[in-house]
Design a protein around this motif. Sequence first.
Motif, PDB file in Angstrom:
ATOM      1  N   ASP A 392      -5.638  -0.778  16.616  1.00 28.28           N
ATOM      2  CA  ASP A 392      -4.664  -1.204  15.545  1.00 28.28           C
ATOM      3  C   ASP A 392      -5.005  -0.665  14.113  1.00 28.28           C
ATOM      4  O   ASP A 392      -4.266  -0.114  13.642  1.00 28.28           O
ATOM      5  N   GLU A 393      -6.273  -0.879  13.710  1.00 28.47           N
ATOM      6  CA  GLU A 393      -6.779  -0.437  12.313  1.00 28.47           C
ATOM      7  C   GLU A 393      -6.708   1.269  12.212  1.00 28.47           C
ATOM      8  O   GLU A 393      -6.348   1.513  11.239  1.00 28.47           O
ATOM      9  N   ARG A 396      -3.226   2.275  11.950  1.00 31.44           N
ATOM     10  CA  ARG A 396      -2.652   1.838  10.706  1.00 31.44           C
ATOM     11  C   ARG A 396      -3.327   2.788   9.597  1.00 31.44           C
ATOM     12  O   ARG A 396      -2.547   3.139   8.591  1.00 31.44           O
ATOM     13  N   SER A 397      -4.477   2.782   9.396  1.00 39.25           N
ATOM     14  CA  SER A 397      -5.063   3.694   8.500  1.00 39.25           C
ATOM     15  C   SER A 397      -4.753   5.023   8.640  1.00 39.25           C
ATOM     16  O   SER A 397      -4.510   5.807   7.408  1.00 39.25           O
ATOM     17  N   ASN A 399      -1.825   6.383   9.494  1.00 33.27           N
ATOM     18  CA  ASN A 399      -0.584   6.256   9.045  1.00 33.27           C
ATOM     19  C   ASN A 399      -0.257   6.355   7.676  1.00 33.27           C
ATOM     20  O   ASN A 399       0.470   6.745   6.870  1.00 33.27           O
ATOM     21  N   ILE A 400      -1.324   5.592   6.916  1.00 35.02           N
ATOM     22  CA  ILE A 400      -1.261   5.498   5.447  1.00 35.02           C
ATOM     23  C   ILE A 400      -1.651   6.828   4.999  1.00 35.02           C
ATOM     24  O   ILE A 400      -1.034   7.202   3.855  1.00 35.02           O
TER      25      ILE A 400
END
Length: 604
Positions: A392-393, A396-397, A399-400
Amino acid sequence: MKASEKTEEYKNSGLYKLRHSLAHIMAQAVLQIRPNAKLGFGPPVDNGFYYDFDFGQEPVSSDDFKEIEKNMKKIIKEKQAFQTFTKSLSEAESMLDETDQSYKIEYAKELVETGKADNGQLNFYKNGPFVDMCEGPHLEDTGKVPKGSFKLDKIAGSYWRGDEKRTMLTRIYALAFENNQELKDYIAKRELAKQREHRKLGSELDLFYIDEEVGVGLPMWLPNGTVIREELEKWVHEVEFKHGFKRVSTPIITRASLYYRSGHLPYYKESMYPPMKIDDKDEYYLRPMICPHHHKIYDAMPRSYKDLPIRLAEYGDVFRYEKHGSLSGLLRVRAMCMNDAHIYCEPQQVEEEFTKVMEMYKFYYDKLRLGNFRVRLSLHEKDNSKFVNNEDEWLRSENIVRDVLHKNNIDFEEETGEAAFYGPKVDIQVKNVMGREETVSTCQLDFVMPERFDLQYTASDGTQKRPFIIHRAPLSTHERMISFLIELYGGAFPTWLAPVQVLLVPVNETVMEYVSRIKDQLFEKMIRVEMDDSGDKFNKKIRKGIVKKIPNIWIIGNNEMEQKSVTWRRYCVNEQTNSSLEEAIATVVRWRDTREMDNFTDDL
């Protein structure tokens, strides 16, 4: 386009087919003069192709190139068709054994045992009497090779499968392009690259020195090279100050426990120097990276959301044990000084901070004219044990970072499996004169270390939260960056970076005292100046200045002394100009202070 897609596109291109076909043609031509040779691998590469051979007691040298090329041209004229067929492992072994191709048999077994052979079937290509185990693709026939599109290049040694414990094979390299003009252009570029090679220029311009008694991969900076280092670092200090970075300084050794906590040990151990035993119990390492030290500085006091972002910067020495064979001048060394920094910020600050970092990178590269670069977004690979297990992280990272690149209209390619173990990264890939690509610097988004180091800050609601960390090193290391700049500029540094900024050349003895006073004036203004008061003839003095690539040569004779002027010869500029002494000094001071890229012309 992802890098993997780009690679696949190249594999299906006409150029790849040409180079792959020529590798088979060359192998066939070599076997015509050395029929007992055993074949290794023969793939296309960026500028052509190579093939590995085991010649046993009948070696081949570059003296044989003429005959090999003659044989290749005959094979091309025969228009031999490239035909593909498959064999089972037992059939392949039997066929390969007839010509004693033991290396091919070994690889055939590996392909089948690892499941890389489609349904256990091994693919072969045949052209004329030559047969090779190969996936292809190839041209329709040898006659499709354009005239003058290839040239045998050099011979090197290469261990079978890259294992230094295995047999040393002979690798024949060849150049290959779509037509003769592209081949000629490449050879001309390569000659230019040889002239600009940073190790060659580093010696000629007295920039750095590597001594075996000190240690391979451990460059020593001579006075001229130290000027370049210090000018770059001074510039970086100013830029980072304006961007809100706080400078810190940390030790070059640390206890092993710090790197166990960060996760670099044991996984990074092969790239670290052996530990030092202290008091028979503690182990200390020369640091291969600075990050954990900065994390400890962040953790040295309570932090609040009002403090964030915190930007810590350091030009710090690090040490990495690179294998002897991978060392290359300044480009790959064992001791280096890194332009490192870490930004600790709240999650909602990540996008803005990452954007600012990307803008800083662009500012540096535009200023230095490192324009020939591309951006690679390096991602994790699911189920790969190299990467921290937190899908998940990771997503998320990634995508940032991807969104930041998109919003800033930065073109990039994605590469799976190239991320740092603690987060995604942006790699800046710079090409040299020959188009060879190297990673010059990176920027990483880290979601792992805050947890491992228990880094916290008090959020606006009073709760304890973990920051994100952005790792950035826009100018990489002094060693790597300067190796790029030496080759990019051909050793002709602009005035603000040049080891000697002005060379004073007296025309005769009568002006010596006047020229000496000019030297004192420049020296007082902190201009790096030299005066050639040798007994050499005038033209030789000029030539020496040009050979040393000094950007500004001021010629002073009786007329210049009377008029309080200088005749100004600029590096790479044919015309000499006359300028008043006052204006000349003011111009050099301005170039120095504004860091103008003053000595560049279109042919540099």
